[in-house]
Design a protein around this motif. Structure first.
Motif, PDB file in Angstrom:
ATOM      1  N   THR A   1       0.499  -0.988   0.152  1.00 31.89           N
ATOM      2  CA  THR A   1      -0.481  -0.232  -0.182  1.00 31.89           C
ATOM      3  C   THR A   1       1.136   1.742   0.013  1.00 31.89           C
ATOM      4  O   THR A   1      -0.021   1.892  -0.145  1.00 31.89           O
ATOM      5  CB  THR A   1      -1.098   0.109   1.126  1.00 31.89           C
ATOM      6  N   LYS A   2       2.502   1.194   0.143  1.00 30.52           N
ATOM      7  CA  LYS A   2       2.572   2.054   0.624  1.00 30.52           C
ATOM      8  C   LYS A   2       3.823   1.934  -1.104  1.00 30.52           C
ATOM      9  O   LYS A   2       5.237   1.922  -0.727  1.00 30.52           O
ATOM     10  CB  LYS A   2       3.494   2.758   1.906  1.00 30.52           C
ATOM     11  N   LYS A   3       3.905   2.820  -1.897  1.00 25.52           N
ATOM     12  CA  LYS A   3       4.329   3.392  -2.684  1.00 25.52           C
ATOM     13  C   LYS A   3       4.615   4.282  -3.338  1.00 25.52           C
ATOM     14  O   LYS A   3       3.202   5.322  -3.399  1.00 25.52           O
ATOM     15  CB  LYS A   3       3.705   1.740  -4.781  1.00 25.52           C
ATOM     16  N   ARG A   4       5.892   4.869  -3.704  1.00 25.94           N
ATOM     17  CA  ARG A   4       6.014   6.129  -4.637  1.00 25.94           C
ATOM     18  C   ARG A   4       6.854   6.091  -5.295  1.00 25.94           C
ATOM     19  O   ARG A   4       7.939   5.066  -5.735  1.00 25.94           O
ATOM     20  CB  ARG A   4       6.044   6.773  -3.276  1.00 25.94           C
ATOM     21  N   ASN A   5       7.789   7.257  -6.311  1.00 27.40           N
ATOM     22  CA  ASN A   5       8.483   7.403  -7.005  1.00 27.40           C
ATOM     23  C   ASN A   5       9.392   7.809  -6.826  1.00 27.40           C
ATOM     24  O   ASN A   5       9.094   9.175  -6.520  1.00 27.40           O
ATOM     25  CB  ASN A   5       8.131   7.570  -8.662  1.00 27.40           C
ATOM     26  N   VAL A   6      11.149   7.444  -6.449  1.00 29.97           N
ATOM     27  CA  VAL A   6      12.243   8.431  -6.580  1.00 29.97           C
ATOM     28  C   VAL A   6      12.956   8.215  -7.517  1.00 29.97           C
ATOM     29  O   VAL A   6      13.440   7.247  -8.152  1.00 29.97           O
ATOM     30  CB  VAL A   6      12.273   7.838  -5.189  1.00 29.97           C
ATOM     31  N   GLY A   7      12.850   9.471  -8.335  1.00 26.61           N
ATOM     32  CA  GLY A   7      13.527   9.841  -9.692  1.00 26.61           C
ATOM     33  C   GLY A   7      12.686   8.754 -10.440  1.00 26.61           C
ATOM     34  O   GLY A   7      11.882   7.840 -10.779  1.00 26.61           O
ATOM     35  N   ASP A   8      13.880   7.161 -10.987  1.00 28.63           N
ATOM     36  CA  ASP A   8      13.497   5.880 -12.008  1.00 28.63           C
ATOM     37  C   ASP A   8      13.188   5.201 -10.496  1.00 28.63           C
ATOM     38  O   ASP A   8      13.539   3.963 -11.117  1.00 28.63           O
ATOM     39  CB  ASP A   8      14.712   5.598 -12.634  1.00 28.63           C
ATOM     40  N   ASP A   9      13.703   5.095  -9.392  1.00 25.62           N
ATOM     41  CA  ASP A   9      13.241   4.009  -8.338  1.00 25.62           C
ATOM     42  C   ASP A   9      11.176   4.155  -8.061  1.00 25.62           C
ATOM     43  O   ASP A   9      10.982   5.340  -7.431  1.00 25.62           O
ATOM     44  CB  ASP A   9      14.159   4.143  -6.894  1.00 25.62           C
TER      45      ASP A   9
END
Length: 633
Positions: free
Chosen positions: A144-152
């Motif tokens: 449920t805890k998903k986010r984008n950090v740059g390309d990751d």
């Protein structure tokens, strides 16, 4: 140390039992085994996994696999395994421990094995039940805890464990252009290899590693498994037989004691063996590949390599960020490094080996003082692992000949009844600065697997304070010409410099399978049972720390590049482990009663009964006559 009792006839009978339920065996496999000159116990173990009337593991419905996992979980809750064959006492003997140190080792060993297995099984069951849409099963928190950090793509953070408050984990993944789900890959491989088995070569340094490897192969990858136990730990057969009985009775698990290197090679060369998992050294993994190549001459070297998954070693870096630390922060960072180094006398794949400092850091000398103080304060344990003392002596002698300053840090023994020698104490090696005269790279290029700890200083003069980690440390460590392995590392950073945004670039680009922030990197292994992974970084193409991983129980990684990030609390917080102040055995046993149970209420009852029992016998021991009787028992 608790008194030893004889292994019961029932336990003795089933230690290496194949639990055969049918005499109908795969005739070709049985013939091949007999002709291979394997000992009879190996022939029986292989035959048990190759019965014609056993439903192929790869074709079992997910619900049936969940049932098996739940049955294994119930076997752990019964705790019969914890006393089987007196394995924990045998482990303390292997470690050459006596007195209170042996008692703590036995209690800790049972707790660690039980909690690791329970975490793994509960997470596996949760993941599969969620995939099946079982009523009442919520989406796992990690998903449920998903986010984008740059390309990751980053999953988490989620709490590590109720017993580790303030510690969280994340999974960092870098999507691949050639994405393919791990589940699809495993199903295809297993479907093409029906009637084939996997061999798990037992680990020699920790008791829970091999059984976790079995679960990962059987449950996650759907491979029937035969264990070839490590010669140092034959007594693990007794608890494993009890815990894994649901697999053995169905024909998906068997185990054999070690006989010889030649017998192991013969086993690996058997035509039914299509996968091998090893926890060990880089050289041993290469030897396994060589055996498989000779046994399968028509296969390409890349195909043979894909038949082996491995968790190998690392010259584990402990990175000290520059910046302004309080004395307490310096002390706690030093304490965690010393604790990790002195645990198991350094014979762990995740043992700290290389302390990385900035040459320009103004507190580097103060940190050295704190580190030496901690190495003196935290007790020394014997180097029990075969060859460890000689290997580290050779390494240190080479460093002395090179001209490096090598200091033996003498510390008290872990207990009065435990003997330690000069070769058991940590030797601190000053390696200097890369690129400068006198720099010694020897301790960085091999896994010590013993009590050698080195310090290097990286030149950060050209980089501003904020960019030291990203511009100096990361490029140095990612270059495997500089340092061996990519399994795990720790980064310590002060509160005065804490900035998640600053660390993002470091976390994204540092190519280690586990990166621990202000925490001991050993907790990366704990994370693998909670949805994370454990293994070398996939971009480290030399395979120095192994091939593949364990974990990924939610299937969110697949073929992507990934790492686990473990966050500890502020360095102002007291570290969770300290070899000089281990928890009392009664506390460890109480925690195990709470952890190794299927309900909090039952755990409370078991813990209360344990306290009453210990109090009763403790009181009796003070009575002159009864005390002598109780003490003799």
């Amino acid at each position: 140390m608790a008194p030893r009792t004889a292994t019961s006839p029932e336990q003795q009978d089933r230690k290496f039992s194949c639990a055969t339920t049918s005499s109908t065996l795969n005739a070709a496999a049985k013939t091949a085994a007999a002709e291979s000159e394997l000992p009879s116990i190996y022939i029986e173990a292989l035959g048990h996994l190759l019965q014609d009337d056993t439903p192929p593991l790869a074709t079992l419905p997910d619900q049936d696999v969940i049932t098996i996992a739940k049955e294994i979980l119930q076997n752990i809750y019964t705790k019969e395994w914890s006393e089987a064959g007196q394995w924990a006492a045998e482990e303390a003997k292997l470690y050459k421990l006596g007195g209170s140190a042996a008692d703590v080792s036995m209690a800790m060993g049972k707790l660690v094995m039980g909690s690791a297995l329970i975490d793994y099984l509960r997470t596996f069951i949760e993941a599969v039940e969620y995939k099946l849409g079982v009523e009442g099963v919520k989406e796992p928190e990690l998903l449920t805890k998903k986010r984008n950090v740059g390309d990751d793509v980053v999953y988490g953070p989620v709490n590590m464990s109720a017993t580790l408050p303030g510690n969280t984990l994340e999974i960092w993944t870098t999507p691949s252009d050639n994405m393919e789900s791990e589940e699809k890959k495993d199903t295809e491989e297993s479907s093409n290899e029906l009637g084939k088995v996997a061999v798990v070569l037992g680990a020699g340094n920790q008791s829970m590693l091999t059984i976790i490897d079995v679960l990962d192969n059987v449950l996650r990858h759907r491979r029937p498994v035969i264990i070839k136990h490590h010669p140092l730990r034959p007594w693990l057969a007794a608890p494993y037989a009890i815990i894994l009985e649901p697999l053995a009775t169905r024909g998906y698990f068997s185990q054999c004691e070690d006989v010889s290197v030649d017998v192991t090679k013969t086993l690996l060369s058997h035509p039914a063996v299509k996968h091998v998992h090893i926890t060990g050294s880089f050289s041993t993994a290469k030897a396994v590949e060589d055996v498989l190549q000779k046994a399968n001459p028509t296969l390409s070297s890349s195909k043979v390599k894909s038949m082996v998954t491995s968790e190998l070693g690392c010259a584990t870096p402990q990175i000290i960020d520059d910046g302004d630390y309080t004395e307490l922060e310096l002390l706690h960072a030093a304490s965690m490094i010393a604790c990790g180094k002195k645990s198991n006398c350094g014979s762990n794949c995740l043992s700290p080996q290389v302390v990385v400092l900035s040459k320009q850091w103004k507190q580097k000398d103060l940190f050295r003082e704190k580190l030496i103080e901690e190495l003196k304060r935290q007790p020394t344990t014997p180097c029990y692992y075969p060859g460890s003392v000689d290997k580290n002596k050779s390494l240190v002698d080479g460093c002395k000949q090179f001209g490096s300053k090598c200091t033996t840090i003498v510390a008290p023994s872990v207990s009065e009844e435990t003997a330690v020698g000069e070769g058991d104490h940590v030797v601190l090696v000053e390696c200097g600065t890369p690129g400068e005269e006198g720099f010694n790279s020897q301790p960085l290029l091999v896994e010590a697997f013993g009590p050698t700890l080195s310090i290097i200083e990286l030149d950060s003069e050209q980089d501003e304070n904020e960019m030291y980690l990203a511009n100096v440390v990361v490029p140095f460590l990612n270059n495997k010409d500089n340092i061996f392995g990519s399994l795990s590392c720790s980064v310590f950073t002060p509160k005065s410099k804490e900035s998640y945004e600053r660390l993002e670039k470091v976390l994204s680009t540092l190519n280690y399978g586990t990166v621990a922030i202000n925490q001991m990197n050993l907790f990366g292994y704990t994370a693998s049972a909670k949805g994370g992974i454990w293994g070398g970084h996939s971009l480290e193409t030399l395979g120095q720390s192994g091939n593949g991983n364990i974990g990924d129980l939610f299937g969110i990684i697949g073929k992507n590049t990934a790492k686990v990030v473990v966050y500890g609390p502020s360095l102002e917080t007291k570290p969770p482990l300290d070899n000089a102040s281990p928890p009392p055995t009664v506390v460890l046993d109480i925690v195990r009663e709470f952890v190794c149970t299927d309900s909090i209420l039952k755990g409370m009852g078991n813990a209360l009964a344990l306290v009453i029992s210990r109090t009763f016998y403790g009181t009796l021991s003070y009575l002159p006559i009864v005390g002598r009787f109780v003490g003799s028992k």
